[in-house]
Write an enzyme that holds these catalytic residues in place. Structure first.
Site, mmCIF file in Angstrom:
data_model
loop_
_atom_site.group_PDB
_atom_site.id
_atom_site.type_symbol
_atom_site.label_atom_id
_atom_site.label_comp_id
_atom_site.label_asym_id
_atom_site.label_seq_id
_atom_site.Cartn_x
_atom_site.Cartn_y
_atom_site.Cartn_z
ATOM 1 N N HIS A 383 65.097 69.758 -5.386
ATOM 2 C CA HIS A 383 65.587 70.066 -6.729
ATOM 3 C C HIS A 383 64.860 71.261 -7.321
ATOM 4 C CE1 HIS A 383 62.048 68.336 -8.804
ATOM 5 N NE2 HIS A 383 62.070 67.403 -7.872
ATOM 6 N N CYS A 402 59.303 64.321 -3.602
ATOM 7 C CA CYS A 402 60.456 65.215 -3.594
ATOM 8 C C CYS A 402 59.988 66.663 -3.461
ATOM 9 C CB CYS A 402 61.273 65.042 -4.869
ATOM 10 S SG CYS A 402 62.199 63.485 -4.928
#
Length: 485
Positions: A383, A402
């Protein structure tokens, strides 16, 4: 009656004395049996067959020890035990080429002793145009079998790695598993034996460039230079990892965790490079393979339970208005939106945290302007972020698992390709100004591979990276022992 018995016994003794004595038959041993003049033309195939069948251990004799006796026997069985590496009483051109290849296995991150190289070198020196004597055929047969067995193991290690021989490579399919003996047979029939055999390696650019870099690294003798030896081992163990996680695709997105980098790869060309922030050592980003099928513009962040209880709850206790300042919405167990200033957060415990926290799209959102979701069992994603300061740091293992990336809309534009969506994709500034969630499904999913390689060739230059998750040393000891500090 007694007289008749004596006469019969005398007759039997006379007949026995007149019969020729029967000699004991020797066991079929390749190291003992002498070929007759009639069988001499076929004696090398017979020797090969006998040696492969010779598994008994006797005083003063041990059979040849093959790493893959079944595969070696299958290789010769296909050719009716005809020699593969001999021409008459000498080593053939293909035999010399095969031995030369095994003598260079260190250029592939492997060790000569694992492929009979010392024994093969000694046997090759003892084989010459001295004629078809029994000893000569024995040496030739031993050379044949050990060379074949060494090549089979070499091919298997190139394909699957040394430590995972039994686990199929990602390059293999369930209905076409790698069979070294068949591969070797086909390579021997090819116009160029060595290049054909080496095709069993991963063909992707990362592996090929790194293997060539190791070959160049070893052109200068390592001697006792501990730094150069450890670097050679680092190259070798990285090649081992690449064999475990080879990439069968030609176009893909590659993340190398120790490099903190994402690359968009098309064939042998890197189209894009992006800096990343990855998981901290205590919450490492895992290696995986998946496909990018969808991304969401201006996403909402559903805060994981661990982050909600360990990071946000303490801040809510200090100041319940923390939620509004950071654009968080909080819901109770019934899914109802609540006012965080009306909750006594000091009375809320981690084990009794019955709330859901979501961060609304827009500036300050932890996911930034876009999130690329992909199937994986770890609940990690790729992201964007509105806070780009961390990308300037040399050490970027700072996240929860992440991967945060810089310039994410360039990747989004590549993924949609020539699709009409490309023209309508907003900029990050436009998404910040009008943060309306929008889901984009790709017409053509793109493979994503997350890998751990502490060295790589980048723009033609060999680079070494810090072992951020401390994974190299255990693998180094498995492959090389504790020899070099």
């Amino acid at each position: 009656m007694q007289l008749i018995g004596h006469l019969l016994l005398a007759l039997l003794l006379t007949l026995a004395a007149a019969s020729p004595a029967r000699k004991p038959q020797p066991l079929l041993r390749a190291h003992l049996a002498e070929p007759s003049a009639q069988s001499a033309p076929d004696s090398l195939p017979l020797r090969i067959r006998a040696l492969l069948a010779d598994t008994a251990v006797t005083a003063g004799h041990r059979p040849l020890l093959c790493h893959d006796g079944r595969g070696t026997n299958a290789f010769y069985s296909r050719r009716d035990y005809a020699p593969a590496w001999s021409a008459g009483s000498q080593v053939s051109a293909s035999g010399h080429a095969a031995l030369a290849l095994l003598q260079k296995v260190e250029e592939y991150g492997l060790q000569p002793n694992n492929y009979h190289v010392p024994a093969l070198q000694a046997l090759a020196k003892s084989i010459g145009p001295a004629g078809a004597s029994a000893r000569q055929r024995i040496r030739q047969a031993r050379f044949e079998i050990l060379l074949t067995d060494g090549l089979l193991r070499f091919a298997l290690h190139l394909r699957r790695g040394q430590l995972r021989e039994l686990k199929p490579s990602p390059l293999e399919k369930a209905d076409s598993l790698f069979e070294p003996s068949a591969w070797l047979a086909r390579a021997l029939e090819a116009p160029e034996f060595v290049p054909e055999l080496l095709r069993c390696q991963p063909q992707q650019r990362e592996y090929q460039q790194l293997q060539q870099a190791l070959a160049r690294w070893r052109q200068r003798p390592l001697g006792r230079d501990s730094v150069r030896i450890r670097r050679a081992q680092q190259l070798a163990l990285t090649l081992e990892r690449w064999r475990w996680q080879a990439i069968p695709d030609s176009n893909y997105v590659l993340v190398n965790l120790p490099a903190y980098a994402l690359e968009v790869v098309h064939g042998d060309t890197v189209l894009q490079t992006h800096r990343l922030v990855i998981g901290k050592p205590e919450s490492p980003t895992p290696t995986l393979s998946s496909k990018l099928r969808v991304f969401t513009l201006a996403p909402e962040w559903r805060v994981p339970y661990s982050i909600a209880t360990e990071e946000i709850l303490p801040r809510l206790r200090d100041n319940p208005r923390y939620a509004a300042r950071h654009n968080f919405s909080i819901y109770n167990a019934q899914g109802e939106l609540i006012d965080p200033t009306e909750v006594d957060w000091w009375d809320v415990r981690k084990k009794r945290f019955y709330y859901t926290i979501r961060q609304n799209p827009g500036p300050g959102n932890a996911l930034g302007s876009v999130i690329f979701r992909f199937r994986n069992p770890y609940e990690v994603y790729l992201h964007a972020t509105y806070d780009t300061r961390d990308f300037k740091r040399p050490y970027r293992a700072l996240g929860h698992g992440c991967m945060r990336m810089e310039r994410p809309m360039e990747l989004a534009s590549y993924l949609v390709g020539a699709d009409s969506l490309r023209a309508t994709l907003p900029s990050e500034a436009e998404l910040a100004a009008a943060p309306v969630p929008r889901r984009v499904t790709l017409a053509h999913p793109v493979p994503l591979h997350v890998r751990y390689a502490t060295c790589a060739v980048v723009a033609g230059q060999l680079r070494f990276y810090a072992d951020v998750y401390k994974q190299d040393e255990a693998l180094r000891q498995q492959l090389f022992g504790r020899g070099v500090n």
